[in-house]
Scaffold this motif. Structure first.
Motif, PDB file in Angstrom:
ATOM      1  N   ASN A  92       0.851  -1.175   0.000  1.00  0.00           N
ATOM      2  CA  ASN A  92       0.000   0.000   0.000  1.00  0.00           C
ATOM      3  C   ASN A  92       0.898   1.240   0.000  1.00  0.00           C
ATOM      4  N   PHE A  93       0.940   1.929  -1.136  1.00  0.00           N
ATOM      5  CA  PHE A  93       1.843   3.070  -1.269  1.00  0.00           C
ATOM      6  C   PHE A  93       1.390   4.260  -0.429  1.00  0.00           C
ATOM      7  N   ASP A  94       0.086   4.318  -0.135  1.00  0.00           N
ATOM      8  CA  ASP A  94      -0.405   5.370   0.757  1.00  0.00           C
ATOM      9  C   ASP A  94       0.225   5.212   2.141  1.00  0.00           C
ATOM     10  N   THR A  95       0.293   3.957   2.607  1.00  0.00           N
ATOM     11  CA  THR A  95       0.891   3.682   3.910  1.00  0.00           C
ATOM     12  C   THR A  95       2.361   4.089   3.921  1.00  0.00           C
ATOM     13  N   MET A  96       3.064   3.797   2.820  1.00  0.00           N
ATOM     14  CA  MET A  96       4.484   4.162   2.722  1.00  0.00           C
ATOM     15  C   MET A  96       4.642   5.679   2.771  1.00  0.00           C
ATOM     16  N   LEU A  97       3.783   6.373   2.044  1.00  0.00           N
ATOM     17  CA  LEU A  97       3.847   7.827   2.019  1.00  0.00           C
ATOM     18  C   LEU A  97       3.532   8.400   3.405  1.00  0.00           C
ATOM     19  N   GLU A  98       2.515   7.841   4.050  1.00  0.00           N
ATOM     20  CA  GLU A  98       2.166   8.303   5.395  1.00  0.00           C
ATOM     21  C   GLU A  98       3.333   8.135   6.364  1.00  0.00           C
ATOM     22  N   SER A  99       4.007   6.993   6.228  1.00  0.00           N
ATOM     23  CA  SER A  99       5.152   6.718   7.084  1.00  0.00           C
ATOM     24  C   SER A  99       6.264   7.743   6.850  1.00  0.00           C
ATOM     25  N   GLU A 100       6.515   8.054   5.574  1.00  0.00           N
ATOM     26  CA  GLU A 100       7.545   9.027   5.235  1.00  0.00           C
ATOM     27  C   GLU A 100       7.170  10.427   5.722  1.00  0.00           C
ATOM     28  N   LEU A 101       5.883  10.761   5.613  1.00  0.00           N
ATOM     29  CA  LEU A 101       5.433  12.071   6.082  1.00  0.00           C
ATOM     30  C   LEU A 101       5.571  12.161   7.605  1.00  0.00           C
ATOM     31  N   GLY A 102       5.336  11.032   8.279  1.00  0.00           N
ATOM     32  CA  GLY A 102       5.517  10.979   9.724  1.00  0.00           C
ATOM     33  C   GLY A 102       6.960  11.270  10.100  1.00  0.00           C
ATOM     34  N   THR A 103       7.889  10.707   9.320  1.00  0.00           N
ATOM     35  CA  THR A 103       9.310  10.952   9.548  1.00  0.00           C
ATOM     36  C   THR A 103       9.634  12.428   9.330  1.00  0.00           C
ATOM     37  N   LEU A 104       9.078  12.981   8.247  1.00  0.00           N
ATOM     38  CA  LEU A 104       9.282  14.397   7.943  1.00  0.00           C
ATOM     39  C   LEU A 104       8.816  15.282   9.098  1.00  0.00           C
ATOM     40  N   GLN A 105       7.645  14.925   9.640  1.00  0.00           N
ATOM     41  CA  GLN A 105       7.052  15.761  10.674  1.00  0.00           C
ATOM     42  C   GLN A 105       7.762  15.642  12.018  1.00  0.00           C
ATOM     43  N   SER A 106       8.614  14.634  12.155  1.00  0.00           N
ATOM     44  CA  SER A 106       9.366  14.524  13.398  1.00  0.00           C
ATOM     45  C   SER A 106      10.641  15.352  13.338  1.00  0.00           C
ATOM     46  N   ASP A 107      10.948  15.905  12.152  1.00  0.00           N
ATOM     47  CA  ASP A 107      12.073  16.826  12.027  1.00  0.00           C
ATOM     48  C   ASP A 107      11.629  18.234  12.415  1.00  0.00           C
ATOM     49  N   TYR A 108      12.574  19.157  12.438  1.00  0.00           N
ATOM     50  CA  TYR A 108      12.245  20.532  12.797  1.00  0.00           C
ATOM     51  C   TYR A 108      12.314  21.451  11.590  1.00  0.00           C
ATOM     52  N   TYR A 109      11.255  22.222  11.404  1.00  0.00           N
ATOM     53  CA  TYR A 109      11.229  23.203  10.321  1.00  0.00           C
ATOM     54  C   TYR A 109      10.677  24.523  10.852  1.00  0.00           C
ATOM     55  N   TYR A 110      11.227  25.619  10.300  1.00  0.00           N
ATOM     56  CA  TYR A 110      10.793  26.939  10.726  1.00  0.00           C
ATOM     57  C   TYR A 110      10.204  27.716   9.576  1.00  0.00           C
ATOM     58  N   CYS A 111       9.214  28.537   9.872  1.00  0.00           N
ATOM     59  CA  CYS A 111       8.601  29.383   8.856  1.00  0.00           C
ATOM     60  C   CYS A 111       9.615  30.433   8.402  1.00  0.00           C
ATOM     61  N   SER A 112       9.312  31.124   7.313  1.00  0.00           N
ATOM     62  CA  SER A 112      10.290  32.058   6.749  1.00  0.00           C
ATOM     63  C   SER A 112      10.636  33.183   7.714  1.00  0.00           C
ATOM     64  N   THR A 113       9.656  33.614   8.529  1.00  0.00           N
ATOM     65  CA  THR A 113       9.913  34.678   9.502  1.00  0.00           C
ATOM     66  C   THR A 113      10.944  34.237  10.539  1.00  0.00           C
ATOM     67  N   CYS A 114      10.743  33.039  11.060  1.00  0.00           N
ATOM     68  CA  CYS A 114      11.652  32.530  12.079  1.00  0.00           C
ATOM     69  C   CYS A 114      13.035  32.230  11.498  1.00  0.00           C
ATOM     70  N   LYS A 115      13.044  31.813  10.251  1.00  0.00           N
ATOM     71  CA  LYS A 115      14.318  31.504   9.593  1.00  0.00           C
ATOM     72  C   LYS A 115      15.193  32.753   9.515  1.00  0.00           C
ATOM     73  N   GLU A 116      14.536  33.919   9.281  1.00  0.00           N
ATOM     74  CA  GLU A 116      15.286  35.173   9.120  1.00  0.00           C
ATOM     75  C   GLU A 116      15.870  35.657  10.417  1.00  0.00           C
ATOM     76  N   ASN A 117      15.196  35.289  11.543  1.00  0.00           N
ATOM     77  CA  ASN A 117      15.680  35.804  12.841  1.00  0.00           C
ATOM     78  C   ASN A 117      16.817  34.959  13.418  1.00  0.00           C
TER      79      ASN A 117
END
Ligand SMILES: [Zn+2]
Length: 117
Positions: A92-117
């Motif tokens: 089930n490729f949906d399950t694989m994608l969900e798993s990968e998105l879960g991994t992505l969401q466990s990383d840290y990302y900042y919005c453009s405003t926070c990135k500039e500061n």
């Protein structure tokens, strides 16, 4: 999207699936009797909450992905493989994608405003 394990050829079969605005596409090859290698890309935009200020912002994703799908329990000493186990004889490729998105969401990302500061 689902593909039955038995129907994945060693020569590979194309797959494509998506969740919201994220697309996962590539080629699935039979690696061994119970293992299928999926090589492709995850591409699109994810609604993401900035890890610093909490504001929603669009996170653009473009990642090369190499995953394995196992028909049943995956047994090996090689822990390096990124293996997702399936127990209904199909991938089930949906399950694989969900798993990968879960991994992505466990990383840290900042919005453009926070990135500039
Ligand atoms: Zn922010």
């Amino acid at each position: 999207m689902q593909i039955v394990f038995k129907k994945v050829p060693t020569s590979g079969v194309d797959f494509e699936t998506s969740i919201k605005d994220i697309k996962f596409y590539g080629t699935a090859n039979k690696e061994s009797k119970n293992l299928v290698q999926c090589i492709g890309k995850i591409e699109g935009t994810l609604d993401y909450q900035c890890d610093r200020c909490g504001n929603d912002f669009p996170l653009h994703v473009k990642e090369d992905v190499k995953l394995f799908a196992s028909d049943g329990v995956y047994k090996s000493d090689d822990d390096l493989l990124d293996v997702i186990e399936f127990f209904d004889e199909s991938i089930n490729f949906d399950t694989m994608l969900e798993s990968e998105l879960g991994t992505l969401q466990s990383d840290y990302y900042y919005c453009s405003t926070c990135k500039e500061n």
